[in-house]
Design an enzyme around this catalytic site. Structure first.
Site, PDB file in Angstrom:
ATOM      1  N   HIS A  11       0.854  -1.207   0.000  1.00 47.47           N
ATOM      2  CA  HIS A  11       0.000   0.000   0.000  1.00 47.47           C
ATOM      3  C   HIS A  11       0.893   1.263   0.000  1.00 47.47           C
ATOM      4  O   HIS A  11       0.893   2.043   0.958  1.00 47.47           O
ATOM      5  CB  HIS A  11      -0.855  -0.046   1.282  1.00 47.47           C
ATOM      6  CG  HIS A  11      -1.985   0.940   1.338  1.00 47.47           C
ATOM      7  ND1 HIS A  11      -1.833   2.305   1.313  1.00 47.47           N
ATOM      8  CD2 HIS A  11      -3.318   0.749   1.447  1.00 47.47           C
ATOM      9  CE1 HIS A  11      -2.994   2.894   1.401  1.00 47.47           C
ATOM     10  NE2 HIS A  11      -3.913   1.981   1.472  1.00 47.47           N
ATOM     11  N   GLU A  46      -0.866   1.397  -5.385  1.00 47.33           N
ATOM     12  CA  GLU A  46      -0.659   0.159  -4.634  1.00 47.33           C
ATOM     13  C   GLU A  46      -0.662  -1.050  -5.569  1.00 47.33           C
ATOM     14  O   GLU A  46      -1.595  -1.189  -6.389  1.00 47.33           O
ATOM     15  CB  GLU A  46      -1.771   0.034  -3.591  1.00 47.33           C
ATOM     16  CG  GLU A  46      -1.870   1.250  -2.676  1.00 47.33           C
ATOM     17  CD  GLU A  46      -3.233   1.384  -2.028  1.00 47.33           C
ATOM     18  OE1 GLU A  46      -3.756   2.498  -1.962  1.00 47.33           O
ATOM     19  OE2 GLU A  46      -3.771   0.353  -1.598  1.00 47.33           O
TER      20      GLU A  46
HETATM   21  O1  TA6 Z   1      -6.081   1.758  -0.554  1.00 47.40           O
HETATM   22  C1  TA6 Z   1      -7.114   2.678  -0.441  1.00 47.40           C
HETATM   23  C2  TA6 Z   1      -7.847   2.437   0.869  1.00 47.40           C
HETATM   24  O2  TA6 Z   1      -8.479   1.174   0.874  1.00 47.40           O
HETATM   25  C3  TA6 Z   1      -8.813   3.591   1.103  1.00 47.40           C
HETATM   26  O3  TA6 Z   1     -10.160   3.177   0.980  1.00 47.40           O
HETATM   27  C4  TA6 Z   1      -8.466   4.078   2.515  1.00 47.40           C
HETATM   28  O4  TA6 Z   1      -9.222   3.381   3.476  1.00 47.40           O
HETATM   29  C5  TA6 Z   1      -6.975   3.732   2.558  1.00 47.40           C
HETATM   30  O5  TA6 Z   1      -6.911   2.438   1.967  1.00 47.40           O
HETATM   31  C6  TA6 Z   1      -6.319   3.827   3.915  1.00 47.40           C
HETATM   32  O6  TA6 Z   1      -6.753   2.798   4.750  1.00 47.40           O
HETATM   33  P1  TA6 Z   1      -6.212   2.787   6.282  1.00 47.40           P
HETATM   34  O7  TA6 Z   1      -6.821   1.599   6.905  1.00 47.40           O
HETATM   35  O8  TA6 Z   1      -4.709   2.738   6.215  1.00 47.40           O
HETATM   36  O9  TA6 Z   1      -6.689   4.109   6.849  1.00 47.40           O
END
Ligand code: TA6
Length: 303
Positions: free
Chosen positions: A172, A275
């Site tokens: 991520h 990601e």
């Molecule tokens: O990768 C995008 C995502 O799934 C968004 O929907 C947002 O929730 C982001 O990840 C961050 O997630 P986190 O749990 O690290 O706040």
């Protein structure tokens, strides 16, 4: 050496002038890497790369100035490992978003200074009762990082049990950019994406991706290189991946950033997540004794 102290880790893995250990904010054990090609910081919690800056370059990986460092809690920025599911758990909203790999302590199993001047680290996630309660399968997860002028990450999942399981995962990655409003992402053209902000509607990406509002998309069957073109920093970040069929692109923009509270003052302007994942329609079915590798190379090119 789960939960080992910086001093114990130094004795086993320290490399004079290249690799050392410390205890940072929130009591998290950190690894500092400094070689002829780059510097980096990794938290043992989540085997979470927090910083990567190639020599003579601005940081490539973004870390929020308001990131919270608390044992067992996710950290805003760097390269969180999302595993063994991506996003909210399919059936149990009590379980942590993006799985548990990013919030549990990993073990460092190898640290090596390579001939080409880069540094190679290998981490192992060992399951325990708490993870088995969340996810009752037997699996081994190994993350290998090679840190230099480019950054190579390989996430290897082995099904060591007797049952087939479904694997959702992502590196991520938060990238640092000059101003997300000036950035374009190439490589997603003609891919179908799930728009998480429009009731998971599927749409086609027909042009390079630009940013003028909150963006949260899962591009499906997206295996080509992506490049982040950043005119402000006069650089291109190339993302070259194998074993990943999804590309997730996220920027929380203003309101969501304020709700999150750990994005820092206007932090959304200096970051974009691209990601390398296997998510939604692209999750992986892994049978007993099989393994899956998700590998990515991040490179800088001149604009
Ligand atoms: O990768 C995008 C995502 O799934 C968004 O929907 C947002 O929730 C982001 O990840 C961050 O997630 P986190 O749990 O690290 O706040």
């Amino acid at each position: 050496m789960n939960g080992a102290s910086p001093a114990d880790l130094d004795k086993v893995f320290g490399i004079q002038g290249e690799l050392s250990f410390s205890r940072g904010a929130g009591g998290l054990v950190l690894i500092e890497v400094s070689n002829s090609q780059a510097v980096a910081t990794i938290a043992m919690q989540g085997a979470h790369l927090l910083r990567w800056r190639p020599a003579d370059q601005q940081a490539v990986i973004w870390l929020s100035s308001d990131a919270r460092f608390t044992a067992g809690k996710s950290i805003r920025g760097g390269i969180p490992v999302c595993w063994p599911w991506f996003g909210p758990h399919a059936t149990d909203s009590e379980l942590p978003a993006h799985g548990f790999a990013r919030t549990v302590e990993w073990a460092l199993i190898e640290a090596e200074s390579l001939q080409n001047g880069s540094t190679r680290l290998v981490f192992l996630l060992q399951q325990d009762n708490s993870t088995r309660e969340m996810w009752p399968f037997d699996a081994q997860l190994v993350l290998q990082m090679t840190i230099g002028r480019e950054l190579q990450m390989e996430l290897l999942t082995r099904n060591t049990g007797h049952e087939t399981f479904i694997l959702g995962q992502a590196l991520h990655t938060y990238f640092e950019v000059s101003d997300v409003r000036d950035v374009a992402i190439h490589g997603l053209e003609n891919c179908t994406y799930i728009d998480k902000l429009d009731h998971d509607r599927k749409q086609l990406q027909s042009t390079p991706l630009l940013f003028d509002s909150e963006t949260d998309r899962i591009y499906l069957d997206s295996t080509a290189d992506c490049v982040i073109a950043d005119p402000g920093l006069k650089r291109v970040i190339r993302i070259q991946k194998t074993g990943s069929r999804s590309t997730v692109v996220w920027n929380p923009w203003i309101e969501k950033s304020e709700r999150m509270g750990d994005m820092g003052e206007n932090g959304y302007l200096q970051m974009v997540c691209v990601e390398s994942a296997n998510a939604a329609d692209d999750v992986v079915t892994l049978e007993p004794n099989c393994e899956h590798r998700l590998s990515v190379i991040y490179q800088l090119e001149s604009f």
